[in-house]
Scaffold this motif. Sequence first.
Motif, mmCIF file in Angstrom:
data_model
loop_
_atom_site.group_PDB
_atom_site.id
_atom_site.type_symbol
_atom_site.label_atom_id
_atom_site.label_comp_id
_atom_site.label_asym_id
_atom_site.label_seq_id
_atom_site.Cartn_x
_atom_site.Cartn_y
_atom_site.Cartn_z
ATOM 1 N N ILE B 34 0.747 -1.094 -0.277
ATOM 2 C CA ILE B 34 0.039 -0.253 -0.111
ATOM 3 C C ILE B 34 1.310 1.486 -0.239
ATOM 4 O O ILE B 34 0.301 2.530 -0.789
ATOM 5 C CB ILE B 34 -0.446 -0.176 1.623
ATOM 6 N N PHE B 485 -5.252 1.633 -4.966
ATOM 7 C CA PHE B 485 -5.224 1.118 -5.807
ATOM 8 C C PHE B 485 -6.529 1.925 -6.312
ATOM 9 O O PHE B 485 -6.841 2.581 -5.844
ATOM 10 C CB PHE B 485 -5.973 -0.075 -5.635
ATOM 11 N N GLU B 507 -10.454 -8.701 -15.291
ATOM 12 C CA GLU B 507 -9.693 -8.366 -16.517
ATOM 13 C C GLU B 507 -9.331 -7.844 -17.523
ATOM 14 O O GLU B 507 -8.539 -6.784 -17.818
ATOM 15 C CB GLU B 507 -9.639 -10.486 -17.267
ATOM 16 N N ARG B 510 -7.478 -4.779 -15.778
ATOM 17 C CA ARG B 510 -6.218 -4.853 -16.195
ATOM 18 C C ARG B 510 -5.468 -4.200 -17.910
ATOM 19 O O ARG B 510 -5.417 -3.625 -17.821
ATOM 20 C CB ARG B 510 -5.914 -6.018 -16.063
ATOM 21 N N ASN B 515 -5.730 -0.026 -11.871
ATOM 22 C CA ASN B 515 -4.833 -0.392 -10.848
ATOM 23 C C ASN B 515 -6.018 -0.767 -10.274
ATOM 24 O O ASN B 515 -5.905 -0.448 -9.207
ATOM 25 C CB ASN B 515 -3.908 0.400 -10.694
ATOM 26 N N ARG B 517 -7.623 -3.929 -7.668
ATOM 27 C CA ARG B 517 -6.969 -4.900 -6.860
ATOM 28 C C ARG B 517 -8.496 -6.681 -6.457
ATOM 29 O O ARG B 517 -9.754 -5.754 -6.486
ATOM 30 C CB ARG B 517 -7.144 -4.895 -4.990
ATOM 31 N N ASP B 520 -11.729 -11.843 -3.261
ATOM 32 C CA ASP B 520 -12.257 -13.240 -3.592
ATOM 33 C C ASP B 520 -12.275 -14.217 -2.090
ATOM 34 O O ASP B 520 -12.342 -14.913 -2.056
ATOM 35 C CB ASP B 520 -11.760 -14.464 -4.412
#
Lengths: 599, 599
Positions: B34, B485, B507, B510, B515, B517, B520
Amino acid sequence: MRESFDTVMKRRFVFMQSFLIHGGVSGLFDYGPIGCSIKNNIVDAWRKFFVVSDGMLEVACPSITPHRVLEASGHVKRFTDLMVRDETSGECFRADKLIEEFCDVDLMKDAKHSNETRRAGSMTIEQVEDAISTFNITSLSTGAKLSKPLPFNLMFKSTIGPSSGSSVFLRPETAQGIFTNFKRLLEFNGGKLPMTIAQIGKSFRNEIAPKQGLLRQREFEMAEIEHFLANGETGHVEFCKMADVEVCLFSRTAQERGEAESWTTLGQAVEDGIIVNQALAYFLGKTQKFLRQCGIKAIRFRQHRATEMAHYAQDCWDAEVLCSYGWVEVVGHADRACFDLQMHSEATDVPLVAWEQHQEPRERRVVQATIDRALIGKAFRARSKLVVEALEKFAEKEGEEALAFQKGKEEGAPEALKLRVEEEELEIPAACAGSEHGAFYYPRVVEPSFGLDRLFYCSLEHAFYVRGNDHERTVLGLPVSIAPFQCCMLGLSSNDQLMPIVYEIHEEMRKMGVNCRLDDSAANIGKRYARMDEIGVPFAVTVDFQSCQDGTVTLRERDSMEQVRVPKEEVPQLVRSLCEARESPDVSWAAAKERYPSV
Amino acid sequence: MRESFDTVMKRRFVFMQSFLIHGGVSGLFDYGPIGCSIKNNIVDAWRKFFVVSDGMLEVACPSITPHRVLEASGHVKRFTDLMVRDETSGECFRADKLIEEFCDVDLMKDAKHSNETRRAGSMTIEQVEDAISTFNITSLSTGAKLSKPLPFNLMFKSTIGPSSGSSVFLRPETAQGIFTNFKRLLEFNGGKLPMTIAQIGKSFRNEIAPKQGLLRQREFEMAEIEHFLANGETGHVEFCKMADVEVCLFSRTAQERGEAESWTTLGQAVEDGIIVNQALAYFLGKTQKFLRQCGIKAIRFRQHRATEMAHYAQDCWDAEVLCSYGWVEVVGHADRACFDLQMHSEATDVPLVAWEQHQEPRERRVVQATIDRALIGKAFRARSKLVVEALEKFAEKEGEEALAFQKGKEEGAPEALKLRVEEEELEIPAACAGSEHGAFYYPRVVEPSFGLDRLFYCSLEHAFYVRGNDHERTVLGLPVSIAPFQCCMLGLSSNDQLMPIVYEIHEEMRKMGVNCRLDDSAANIGKRYARMDEIGVPFAVTVDFQSCQDGTVTLRERDSMEQVRVPKEEVPQLVRSLCEARESPDVSWAAAKERYPSV
């Protein structure tokens, strides 16, 4: 070609030996405005391509590193080069380089000198002594006799703190900062593996006698990745994207047999057992894509021979780039097994391990950190936090003590666990003993390690060309993404009508974040274009007399030298789009040529 | 509040003392994922705001610096702090900090202790001795008697090269690399001033006893600017943009009189003679804008008192930020006159000067580098290149020798100039003597100098808040541009229907360079939002069961906690636009709320 290249680098202050007005220091370099900008762009591109796109975690640790850290990692003992000294002048030479230069051949390829296939770089002290006497090697400067080879530690030493202080080194690589933070990083990642950590930063090596310019610096920028794998895993979840990538491999076997490199796909190389596993192969593919993106053309991967590798390494491949110095290592890739985490754990007694949950609980009984906090709170009150910490530490440990306690439990003996807490031995009611839900293990790590200055240098050399055969008309055909400036603003002349338009567009470019250079010098336009070509600026916008009439300007592309006329309001956005790869492919030079009239 | 802040910083590994598993070293810090990301964003923002937008030239020089360079700059002699030693334990203390702590008041404001308005930091050895005896100061740890104060040089020492090597230091600031390259940079800039050079990089100070966490590190990141002015100039071409900027000034006079800070505009402050010139004032304004952009609120500019400033400095203003440690210097601004260039010139005999062309030629006669190369070629043949170089060097010089030669010429005496070329004294036919077309001068320099780690720390402290009064619900309300992020992707549960959509959007993000994160983990959605709030992620995209039906997802904003439903195809572009300030103001959270339905 190299001479012409060196001239431009020097004349335009792309990079230069440091502190020249004070006599200079070999192995230290300054990056001028052009070099600095290109290198920053490479660092940014690296971060996007690796860290952001692969969801890696980046950390930044200091260069100054205590003695004990680098003792644990093995650097204090082993990070050495063999050195020989001219016995008359005292001049020092790096033994392996001296042997290579003296023999003027790569020993490896010369069957006459040696039946073993080896490089001077991996010779032992005895082998170096042997080579020196066999080939009658003497001092390169005076021809005098040489001393016996001695190991010389390449780390810069200093002390920290007042007066005598404690011994520290400047880090010789960035990786140790990642290993020493492993526990915290794993926790940050929710305890889950695989986990990929990156670090970009300076490293330092006190080279004995650095030559080869930017390729062997004493202070240099690295970008390192540590990819930690889950227990037993050797795959990579995105390997499917890399399996078809074609690579030029120079395998250990090929080197030993004197064969040439060969082309194959990464998938095939893993299947054939040439590359040890998917995880390592994935990063070879990723590296190659990145080098290509930086405009680097001739790339091969050379596998380390058994004599080159550290004892713990499973497999190592260097990405080598062909430049005017020959094949140069730019990126190392190593499967380092779990060596580093283990070494730091042993030195600190802090277990740098991950926990693997079994699918089904197994029968074997172990000590486990099921800690009854309420019970502990009652029994130890103010000290209960310390007790819990001691217990957690104990439970993570797989040493003799833990095994003995477990054995005792199995045999029904110990009711309590004895732990030292704050100098006092406390009896703690036994934690529960039950099924084994999982086990701790040292994760294996795959390490790609980039030398960013070498990458920078190779990008420049590969980008460099001359127009026609005119050695005065040099061009740095850098990819737009790493060019030092994205654009240059010019007025055809310094006429009072033209310059306000030049300033206006320049201001607009700056507002849009386009890195735009203004050249308002008096040189003629051709000369100013040539200056921009020389430092790799991909686009030039020129305000001419037609601009005053119809509000259009010319936009020139560096490599084709083609020009189109564009309304001045549209040119900042057009340049920005052309420079930002991610907004392609809709916006390309070809598309611009279709849309706007040629000049 | 500070305790709660520290807990979050530690728990989420934003930053942490380095090498803790090996016992730690004070004054060295690691930036976790971070912290590292936020700091990188600050560096990027700095580069855009200063280098790109103002057309500065950036350079990068090594940290390792030879002894002679730092001797020339005065650091070997004067870069010291006064140290006192506990005579029983040997523990060392920084004298000024000890005095401040002991008196527990800022001496400056305390008329009882001293009639002079001064700080312990600018005391001489004698004054420190005095203070120690007056206030009966003893060791903080043992209460024992203290040694006499001794100067302790704060630079880390090492050696370079094999065996004993040459003496080097780690640079205590980045500026010297700019001064030593002045000639090349001026040439790069077409010989024109003003010229603004920047450098971002590590500096090192071996603090005696560092405290205050990130605020006093032994290795830290600086961003320095050297703005070189044309002869006699003290203005700035873009000052008009800054004249109306309101600033809080704590002037020398106010400090001396015990008055408070006062608000004024930069234009007024220059007019009133409070800030020495426009060039310095311009950078005060620029700095304030940047600090605000980083989310820093309480800013004042404190002028150095006469006792604090180096003898050559014309005026100095520190940008100070109010944080839990009090007012902290984050950026220094100094008008350093031409001290540095002069010192290096004197030490090296290389004149670090600029040429000023007179509007009209003046009558005074001087030696001039109108060199007749043909004549020299004939006379000196192979050595003519050396002769030309010697002549050029001579002509740049304004020393006694040149004046004597000129005087001789005026009096009609010398026909030839005597110069040493390669150990031999050569007679060179006198170069022409004519009108004076211009003169060489040492340019004045204005230096803004940023401590990026302090800036980082203050940004974090100012961004930190808690929701309601719940100290468990902490938020880092960082500006979007420096958030670690940009976005977080979540599934409402780890349901098999939801996760493929989560991965698909992730995806896509990205690919667009967002950026992003992915979380999950199994924690409930509220807890996962709280985790993101805690580290300052401004947006969260959640896939829920409605997403499977109508293809929309929720987008949550951190500070308002408001949510809107957005078609999943639109969300990556929307997040990207919201994160990139330059694409505003069309795209803002307010606009997004109008466009999409609230949840």
